[in-house]
Structure formats: C-alpha cells, structure tokens
Design a protein around this motif. Sequence first.
Motif: not given
Length: 127
Positions: A84-109
Amino acid sequence: QVQLVESGGGLVQAGGSLRLSCAASGRTISRYAMGWFRQAPGKEREFVAAISWSGSNTPYADSVKGRFTISRDNAKNMVYLQMNSLKPEDAAVYFCAARFIMSGYASPVGRSDYDSWGQGTQVTVSS
C-alpha cells in the motif's frame, strides 16, 4: 526443492496498491520460512519482508514498515505481499524466496539464508 512463481506485479501510480502472490509447488511450504526481496536496476537485491512458517514472526525492512504486509496460506501453498501507499522508490523486480527451517519462529532476513527463488515480478510506480 520447492519451485516458486511470483505474480501480481504491474504499473501503479504513486499512492496506489498492489498485491503480489507467490505460488509454491513441488513441496508443501508448511515448514518453510518465506521471504520477499526486491532488486532495482543497478542495485543489490534487498530484503523486504519475511514470515515464519507458523506466521508468528514477520520482520520488515524499515523502508516498507507500515505500508507492506506479508501473509501466507499454507493450505494453498501461497505467500502474499500486500503493498500500500506505493512510492516511486518501491519500483523493482520482486522475488519470492523459501527456506526449509525447523523453527516455526524463524524468519531469516538475509539473501543468503534462502535457497529457493522465483523468477521475479516487475513492479513499476509512476510519480
């Protein structure tokens, strides 16, 4: 390895909204942390948002905090990014990524934390 396909990109005016989708196949993503990254021309690929497989942890880049929302539907093998509230600086190619991980709380950045990537979807924001 899970296969990822992004959709929902397009051209939008500044202040507008888009919803990106990431469809996963090959494996159920119920034990995968998922992330969205973006890459503008001439720039490094950067972190946007991530979500743990439990959905309980959702870190965001400071530049999108309060404007973007990541969500997931494990039953449908889908991940979403509401922008929402998109700005010109948000323009880019957006990629989805996945990682198998044991912890249900981990959210790598980190970009190197993920081992499965989609091909990307273009987001263009006009001023």
